[in-house]
Design a protein around this motif. Sequence first.
Motif, PDB file in Angstrom:
ATOM      1  N   LEU A  30       0.827  -1.198   0.000  1.00  0.00           N
ATOM      2  CA  LEU A  30       0.000   0.000   0.000  1.00  0.00           C
ATOM      3  C   LEU A  30       0.869   1.259   0.000  1.00  0.00           C
ATOM      4  N   TYR A  31       1.890   1.275   0.834  1.00  0.00           N
ATOM      5  CA  TYR A  31       2.772   2.437   0.902  1.00  0.00           C
ATOM      6  C   TYR A  31       3.514   2.632  -0.420  1.00  0.00           C
ATOM      7  N   LEU A  32       4.029   1.529  -0.994  1.00  0.00           N
ATOM      8  CA  LEU A  32       4.740   1.632  -2.266  1.00  0.00           C
ATOM      9  C   LEU A  32       3.808   2.071  -3.396  1.00  0.00           C
ATOM     10  N   ASP A  33       2.580   1.579  -3.398  1.00  0.00           N
ATOM     11  CA  ASP A  33       1.611   2.026  -4.408  1.00  0.00           C
ATOM     12  C   ASP A  33       1.371   3.531  -4.302  1.00  0.00           C
ATOM     13  N   THR A  34       1.264   4.027  -3.068  1.00  0.00           N
ATOM     14  CA  THR A  34       1.073   5.459  -2.845  1.00  0.00           C
ATOM     15  C   THR A  34       2.292   6.244  -3.323  1.00  0.00           C
ATOM     16  N   LEU A  35       3.482   5.727  -3.003  1.00  0.00           N
ATOM     17  CA  LEU A  35       4.706   6.402  -3.446  1.00  0.00           C
ATOM     18  C   LEU A  35       4.802   6.432  -4.961  1.00  0.00           C
ATOM     19  N   GLN A  36       4.475   5.325  -5.591  1.00  0.00           N
ATOM     20  CA  GLN A  36       4.574   5.256  -7.047  1.00  0.00           C
ATOM     21  C   GLN A  36       3.661   6.291  -7.707  1.00  0.00           C
ATOM     22  N   ALA A  37       2.514   6.525  -7.104  1.00  0.00           N
ATOM     23  CA  ALA A  37       1.571   7.486  -7.664  1.00  0.00           C
ATOM     24  C   ALA A  37       2.052   8.929  -7.512  1.00  0.00           C
ATOM     25  N   ARG A  38       2.876   9.207  -6.509  1.00  0.00           N
ATOM     26  CA  ARG A  38       3.273  10.598  -6.268  1.00  0.00           C
ATOM     27  C   ARG A  38       4.739  10.912  -6.540  1.00  0.00           C
ATOM     28  N   MET A  39       5.594   9.899  -6.647  1.00  0.00           N
ATOM     29  CA  MET A  39       7.019  10.158  -6.860  1.00  0.00           C
ATOM     30  C   MET A  39       7.367  10.255  -8.339  1.00  0.00           C
ATOM     31  N   PRO A  71       9.061   9.078 -11.523  1.00  0.00           N
ATOM     32  CA  PRO A  71       9.306   7.680 -11.906  1.00  0.00           C
ATOM     33  C   PRO A  71      10.767   7.232 -11.730  1.00  0.00           C
ATOM     34  N   ASP A  72      11.717   8.109 -12.040  1.00  0.00           N
ATOM     35  CA  ASP A  72      13.122   7.732 -11.865  1.00  0.00           C
ATOM     36  C   ASP A  72      13.485   7.593 -10.391  1.00  0.00           C
ATOM     37  N   GLN A  73      12.941   8.451  -9.556  1.00  0.00           N
ATOM     38  CA  GLN A  73      13.188   8.334  -8.115  1.00  0.00           C
ATOM     39  C   GLN A  73      12.574   7.038  -7.581  1.00  0.00           C
ATOM     40  N   PHE A  74      11.375   6.709  -8.048  1.00  0.00           N
ATOM     41  CA  PHE A  74      10.734   5.475  -7.588  1.00  0.00           C
ATOM     42  C   PHE A  74      11.532   4.253  -8.052  1.00  0.00           C
ATOM     43  N   ARG A  75      12.074   4.314  -9.262  1.00  0.00           N
ATOM     44  CA  ARG A  75      12.900   3.208  -9.771  1.00  0.00           C
ATOM     45  C   ARG A  75      14.138   3.021  -8.886  1.00  0.00           C
ATOM     46  N   ILE A  76      14.777   4.125  -8.508  1.00  0.00           N
ATOM     47  CA  ILE A  76      15.959   4.047  -7.641  1.00  0.00           C
ATOM     48  C   ILE A  76      15.559   3.513  -6.268  1.00  0.00           C
ATOM     49  N   LEU A  77      14.435   3.953  -5.759  1.00  0.00           N
ATOM     50  CA  LEU A  77      13.944   3.425  -4.479  1.00  0.00           C
ATOM     51  C   LEU A  77      13.772   1.914  -4.567  1.00  0.00           C
ATOM     52  N   ASP A  88      22.077   7.519 -12.408  1.00  0.00           N
ATOM     53  CA  ASP A  88      21.109   7.181 -11.361  1.00  0.00           C
ATOM     54  C   ASP A  88      21.351   7.967 -10.075  1.00  0.00           C
ATOM     55  N   GLN A  89      22.600   8.347  -9.814  1.00  0.00           N
ATOM     56  CA  GLN A  89      22.920   9.085  -8.591  1.00  0.00           C
ATOM     57  C   GLN A  89      22.110  10.376  -8.469  1.00  0.00           C
ATOM     58  N   VAL A  90      21.821  11.021  -9.588  1.00  0.00           N
ATOM     59  CA  VAL A  90      21.073  12.283  -9.533  1.00  0.00           C
ATOM     60  C   VAL A  90      19.655  12.074  -8.999  1.00  0.00           C
ATOM     61  N   HIS A  91      19.154  10.856  -9.084  1.00  0.00           N
ATOM     62  CA  HIS A  91      17.799  10.559  -8.603  1.00  0.00           C
ATOM     63  C   HIS A  91      17.786  10.078  -7.147  1.00  0.00           C
ATOM     64  N   LEU A  92      18.971   9.927  -6.563  1.00  0.00           N
ATOM     65  CA  LEU A  92      19.074   9.492  -5.161  1.00  0.00           C
ATOM     66  C   LEU A  92      18.986  10.740  -4.277  1.00  0.00           C
ATOM     67  N   THR A  93      17.784  11.237  -4.162  1.00  0.00           N
ATOM     68  CA  THR A  93      17.533  12.480  -3.429  1.00  0.00           C
ATOM     69  C   THR A  93      17.267  12.190  -1.956  1.00  0.00           C
ATOM     70  N   ARG A  94      17.201  13.251  -1.194  1.00  0.00           N
ATOM     71  CA  ARG A  94      16.861  13.123   0.229  1.00  0.00           C
ATOM     72  C   ARG A  94      15.491  12.452   0.381  1.00  0.00           C
ATOM     73  N   GLU A  95      14.556  12.811  -0.497  1.00  0.00           N
ATOM     74  CA  GLU A  95      13.220  12.204  -0.428  1.00  0.00           C
ATOM     75  C   GLU A  95      13.294  10.689  -0.633  1.00  0.00           C
ATOM     76  N   VAL A  96      14.099  10.246  -1.584  1.00  0.00           N
ATOM     77  CA  VAL A  96      14.241   8.811  -1.830  1.00  0.00           C
ATOM     78  C   VAL A  96      14.819   8.125  -0.592  1.00  0.00           C
ATOM     79  N   ARG A 130      25.433  -5.017  -1.747  1.00  0.00           N
ATOM     80  CA  ARG A 130      26.050  -3.905  -2.462  1.00  0.00           C
ATOM     81  C   ARG A 130      25.043  -3.375  -3.467  1.00  0.00           C
ATOM     82  N   ILE A 131      24.916  -2.062  -3.490  1.00  0.00           N
ATOM     83  CA  ILE A 131      24.022  -1.408  -4.423  1.00  0.00           C
ATOM     84  C   ILE A 131      24.868  -0.403  -5.197  1.00  0.00           C
ATOM     85  N   ASP A 132      25.054  -0.677  -6.449  1.00  0.00           N
ATOM     86  CA  ASP A 132      25.831   0.222  -7.296  1.00  0.00           C
ATOM     87  C   ASP A 132      24.891   1.058  -8.146  1.00  0.00           C
ATOM     88  N   LEU A 133      25.041   2.361  -8.049  1.00  0.00           N
ATOM     89  CA  LEU A 133      24.270   3.277  -8.884  1.00  0.00           C
ATOM     90  C   LEU A 133      25.254   4.034  -9.762  1.00  0.00           C
TER      91      LEU A 133
END
Length: 159
Positions: free
Chosen positions: A15-24, A26-32, A58-66, A51-54
């Motif tokens: 439910l939370y991810l569905d809500t995020l997908q609707a408001r984030m 798309p690139d930020q949601f993909r990185i999340l 992709d780094q530009v989408h790794l925001t504080r919000e993400v 290990r998570i390599d970006l």
Amino acid sequence: MDDEAGPSRADQVRLYLDTLQARMDPDQFRILGRLLTGTVAGLASPTGDGRIDLDDDDQVHLTREVKQELLAVLGIVATGTMEQHIVDLGNGSMTVMDPDTAADPDAVQQMRDWATRERREREHTDAVLRGIAGASTWSSPAPYRAARCAWATPRQHVP
């Protein structure tokens, strides 16, 4: 689903991810999604290694919000509730706290003090490792990165 028991952790996360997908974005949601997949894989690993390599794109989408949303989702997974707060600890650090703890200024300050001590210790360790790497015959920073990753894994003992 049993109406009296409420939604399961998995249902709450979906439910939370569905809500995020609707408001984030798309690139930020993909990185999340990549961060969540890598984090869960690391937690499920017997050694705790993950290990998570970006790449730079992709780094530009790794925001504080993400980062905040990653903590929120992991908080739901860990506690089984959506009732938690993301608290800024300073210097780019954040944590998840239950509402009562987040409302307690002394508890928040203790966590901020702990985060500051941990950051300073990490900076000192990084400086020592850079010094060792610089004085050794290592031709690339790869051994330094491996040591840093191992050090950052709390469940793993580093000799």
